[in-house]
Design a protein around this motif. Sequence first.
Motif, PDB file in Angstrom:
ATOM      1  N   THR A   8       0.823  -1.200   0.000  1.00 12.40           N
ATOM      2  CA  THR A   8       0.000   0.000   0.000  1.00 12.40           C
ATOM      3  C   THR A   8       0.863   1.258   0.000  1.00 12.40           C
ATOM      4  O   THR A   8       0.488   2.267  -0.596  1.00 12.40           O
ATOM      5  N   SER A   9       2.023   1.205   0.624  1.00  9.14           N
ATOM      6  CA  SER A   9       2.910   2.370   0.655  1.00  9.14           C
ATOM      7  C   SER A   9       3.640   2.571  -0.671  1.00  9.14           C
ATOM      8  O   SER A   9       4.319   3.583  -0.846  1.00  9.14           O
ATOM      9  N   GLY A  10       3.529   1.622  -1.601  1.00  7.11           N
ATOM     10  CA  GLY A  10       4.151   1.773  -2.911  1.00  7.11           C
ATOM     11  C   GLY A  10       5.434   1.001  -3.091  1.00  7.11           C
ATOM     12  O   GLY A  10       6.020   1.025  -4.176  1.00  7.11           O
ATOM     13  N   ARG A  11       5.901   0.333  -2.065  1.00 11.43           N
ATOM     14  CA  ARG A  11       7.116  -0.464  -2.172  1.00 11.43           C
ATOM     15  C   ARG A  11       6.798  -1.822  -2.766  1.00 11.43           C
ATOM     16  O   ARG A  11       5.723  -2.367  -2.563  1.00 11.43           O
ATOM     17  N   GLY A  12       7.741  -2.392  -3.480  1.00  9.18           N
ATOM     18  CA  GLY A  12       7.589  -3.726  -4.036  1.00  9.18           C
ATOM     19  C   GLY A  12       8.143  -4.770  -3.082  1.00  9.18           C
ATOM     20  O   GLY A  12       8.672  -4.454  -2.016  1.00  9.18           O
ATOM     21  N   LEU A  13       7.999  -6.024  -3.478  1.00  9.17           N
ATOM     22  CA  LEU A  13       8.490  -7.143  -2.680  1.00  9.17           C
ATOM     23  C   LEU A  13       9.331  -8.046  -3.555  1.00  9.17           C
ATOM     24  O   LEU A  13       9.044  -8.219  -4.737  1.00  9.17           O
ATOM     25  N   SER A  41      -1.528   3.044  -8.105  1.00  9.18           N
ATOM     26  CA  SER A  41      -2.504   2.968  -7.028  1.00  9.18           C
ATOM     27  C   SER A  41      -3.289   4.263  -6.989  1.00  9.18           C
ATOM     28  O   SER A  41      -2.817   5.306  -7.441  1.00  9.18           O
ATOM     29  N   LYS A  42      -4.515   4.190  -6.477  1.00  4.20           N
ATOM     30  CA  LYS A  42      -5.314   5.395  -6.315  1.00  4.20           C
ATOM     31  C   LYS A  42      -6.284   5.191  -5.159  1.00  4.20           C
ATOM     32  O   LYS A  42      -6.669   4.067  -4.828  1.00  4.20           O
ATOM     33  N   ASP A  43      -6.656   6.309  -4.559  1.00  6.05           N
ATOM     34  CA  ASP A  43      -7.595   6.283  -3.447  1.00  6.05           C
ATOM     35  C   ASP A  43      -9.006   6.474  -3.972  1.00  6.05           C
ATOM     36  O   ASP A  43      -9.277   7.393  -4.741  1.00  6.05           O
ATOM     37  N   LEU A  44      -9.902   5.600  -3.560  1.00  3.16           N
ATOM     38  CA  LEU A  44     -11.321   5.720  -3.870  1.00  3.16           C
ATOM     39  C   LEU A  44     -12.067   5.913  -2.555  1.00  3.16           C
ATOM     40  O   LEU A  44     -11.450   6.158  -1.522  1.00  3.16           O
ATOM     41  N   ASP A  45     -13.371   5.776  -2.578  1.00  2.00           N
ATOM     42  CA  ASP A  45     -14.177   5.947  -1.379  1.00  2.00           C
ATOM     43  C   ASP A  45     -13.766   4.950  -0.305  1.00  2.00           C
ATOM     44  O   ASP A  45     -14.118   3.784  -0.360  1.00  2.00           O
ATOM     45  N   GLU A  46     -13.007   5.408   0.681  1.00  2.00           N
ATOM     46  CA  GLU A  46     -12.568   4.613   1.825  1.00  2.00           C
ATOM     47  C   GLU A  46     -11.781   3.359   1.444  1.00  2.00           C
ATOM     48  O   GLU A  46     -11.651   2.437   2.247  1.00  2.00           O
ATOM     49  N   LYS A  53      -8.217   1.938  -0.918  1.00  2.00           N
ATOM     50  CA  LYS A  53      -7.062   2.234  -1.754  1.00  2.00           C
ATOM     51  C   LYS A  53      -6.887   1.070  -2.713  1.00  2.00           C
ATOM     52  O   LYS A  53      -6.721  -0.076  -2.288  1.00  2.00           O
ATOM     53  N   VAL A  54      -6.942   1.339  -4.011  1.00  2.00           N
ATOM     54  CA  VAL A  54      -6.785   0.314  -5.034  1.00  2.00           C
ATOM     55  C   VAL A  54      -5.332   0.310  -5.476  1.00  2.00           C
ATOM     56  O   VAL A  54      -4.794   1.335  -5.876  1.00  2.00           O
ATOM     57  N   VAL A  55      -4.697  -0.864  -5.389  1.00  2.00           N
ATOM     58  CA  VAL A  55      -3.296  -1.009  -5.767  1.00  2.00           C
ATOM     59  C   VAL A  55      -3.219  -2.083  -6.840  1.00  2.00           C
ATOM     60  O   VAL A  55      -3.622  -3.220  -6.619  1.00  2.00           O
ATOM     61  N   ASN A  56      -2.718  -1.717  -8.018  1.00  2.00           N
ATOM     62  CA  ASN A  56      -2.509  -2.684  -9.096  1.00  2.00           C
ATOM     63  C   ASN A  56      -1.077  -3.189  -9.012  1.00  2.00           C
ATOM     64  O   ASN A  56      -0.139  -2.408  -8.952  1.00  2.00           O
ATOM     65  N   LEU A  57      -0.941  -4.508  -9.013  1.00  2.00           N
ATOM     66  CA  LEU A  57       0.355  -5.140  -8.815  1.00  2.00           C
ATOM     67  C   LEU A  57       0.746  -5.975 -10.019  1.00  2.00           C
ATOM     68  O   LEU A  57      -0.103  -6.451 -10.764  1.00  2.00           O
ATOM     69  N   ARG A  58       2.038  -6.183 -10.168  1.00  2.00           N
ATOM     70  CA  ARG A  58       2.564  -7.116 -11.165  1.00  2.00           C
ATOM     71  C   ARG A  58       3.422  -8.128 -10.421  1.00  2.00           C
ATOM     72  O   ARG A  58       4.329  -7.768  -9.687  1.00  2.00           O
ATOM     73  N   LEU A  59       3.107  -9.406 -10.635  1.00  2.00           N
ATOM     74  CA  LEU A  59       3.847 -10.494 -10.001  1.00  2.00           C
ATOM     75  C   LEU A  59       4.648 -11.223 -11.055  1.00  2.00           C
ATOM     76  O   LEU A  59       4.116 -11.610 -12.091  1.00  2.00           O
ATOM     77  N   ARG A  60       5.920 -11.403 -10.794  1.00  2.00           N
ATOM     78  CA  ARG A  60       6.788 -12.143 -11.707  1.00  2.00           C
ATOM     79  C   ARG A  60       7.382 -13.319 -10.968  1.00  2.00           C
ATOM     80  O   ARG A  60       8.022 -13.156  -9.937  1.00  2.00           O
ATOM     81  N   ARG A  61       7.125 -14.532 -11.495  1.00  2.00           N
ATOM     82  CA  ARG A  61       7.606 -15.770 -10.883  1.00  2.00           C
ATOM     83  C   ARG A  61       8.386 -16.581 -11.894  1.00  2.00           C
ATOM     84  O   ARG A  61       8.159 -16.468 -13.097  1.00  2.00           O
ATOM     85  N   LYS A  62       9.223 -17.444 -11.387  1.00  2.00           N
ATOM     86  CA  LYS A  62       9.889 -18.400 -12.267  1.00  2.00           C
ATOM     87  C   LYS A  62       8.844 -19.359 -12.796  1.00  2.00           C
ATOM     88  O   LYS A  62       7.877 -19.685 -12.116  1.00  2.00           O
ATOM     89  N   SER A  63       9.049 -19.841 -14.011  1.00  2.00           N
ATOM     90  CA  SER A  63       8.065 -20.718 -14.627  1.00  2.00           C
ATOM     91  C   SER A  63       8.136 -22.146 -14.097  1.00  2.00           C
ATOM     92  O   SER A  63       7.203 -22.909 -14.281  1.00  2.00           O
ATOM     93  N   THR A  64       9.200 -22.532 -13.442  1.00  2.00           N
ATOM     94  CA  THR A  64       9.320 -23.890 -12.906  1.00  2.00           C
ATOM     95  C   THR A  64       8.694 -23.930 -11.529  1.00  2.00           C
ATOM     96  O   THR A  64       9.264 -23.470 -10.557  1.00  2.00           O
ATOM     97  N   GLU A  65       7.496 -24.486 -11.446  1.00  2.00           N
ATOM     98  CA  GLU A  65       6.814 -24.606 -10.169  1.00  2.00           C
ATOM     99  C   GLU A  65       7.271 -25.865  -9.469  1.00  2.00           C
ATOM    100  O   GLU A  65       7.671 -26.831 -10.098  1.00  2.00           O
ATOM    101  N   GLY A  66       7.194 -25.866  -8.160  1.00  2.00           N
ATOM    102  CA  GLY A  66       7.551 -27.045  -7.397  1.00  2.00           C
ATOM    103  C   GLY A  66       8.989 -27.050  -6.937  1.00  2.00           C
ATOM    104  O   GLY A  66       9.326 -27.674  -5.965  1.00  2.00           O
ATOM    105  N   GLU A  67       9.874 -26.365  -7.642  1.00  2.00           N
ATOM    106  CA  GLU A  67      11.264 -26.303  -7.236  1.00  2.00           C
ATOM    107  C   GLU A  67      11.465 -25.030  -6.441  1.00  2.00           C
ATOM    108  O   GLU A  67      11.179 -23.940  -6.909  1.00  2.00           O
TER     109      GLU A  67
END
Length: 145
Positions: free
Chosen positions: A94-99, A112-117, A119-133
């Motif tokens: 919410t503060s704008g920092r990534g992980l 991100s933007k503030d609406l009625d009470e 805060k909408v935050v649009n995120l992008r998640l990037r993962r490795k394509s090999t799941e399970g490892e």
Amino acid sequence: MAKAPATTRKSASGSKTRARATTSRKTSTSLKEIAEAAPAAVSESIEGTAVDDGQDLMRKKELIEAAVARAGVKKRDAKPAIEAALAILGETLTSGRGLNMPGLGKVKVQNSKDLDEVKVVNLRLRRKSTEGEESDEEGLAEPAE
């Protein structure tokens, strides 16, 4: 399991007796058995999460149950830690920092933007394509061509 016979105990005055049933404790399963059963428990909990609006969401309760099954810890120990971690992740995003979390991936805040009470935050998640490892390397997946 058979119950142990009830025992009686006299009070200090000796006038009353009280029966108390004793039961044997359930033996705990080994961590290896829990770890082997955890992927099945997680997939079962994920499959049964249909929401009215058509989205497939994992709820906090399911996350706690899956973490307990995978880690082999008691629910009363895992729940406060997971709730604290979720609160910290939410505040950070919410503060704008990534992980950058191995196992989850790299999360960037797009906007991100503030609406009625709310805060909408649009995120992008990037993962490795090999799941399970699981890996401790912090590299990103190769870009698409």
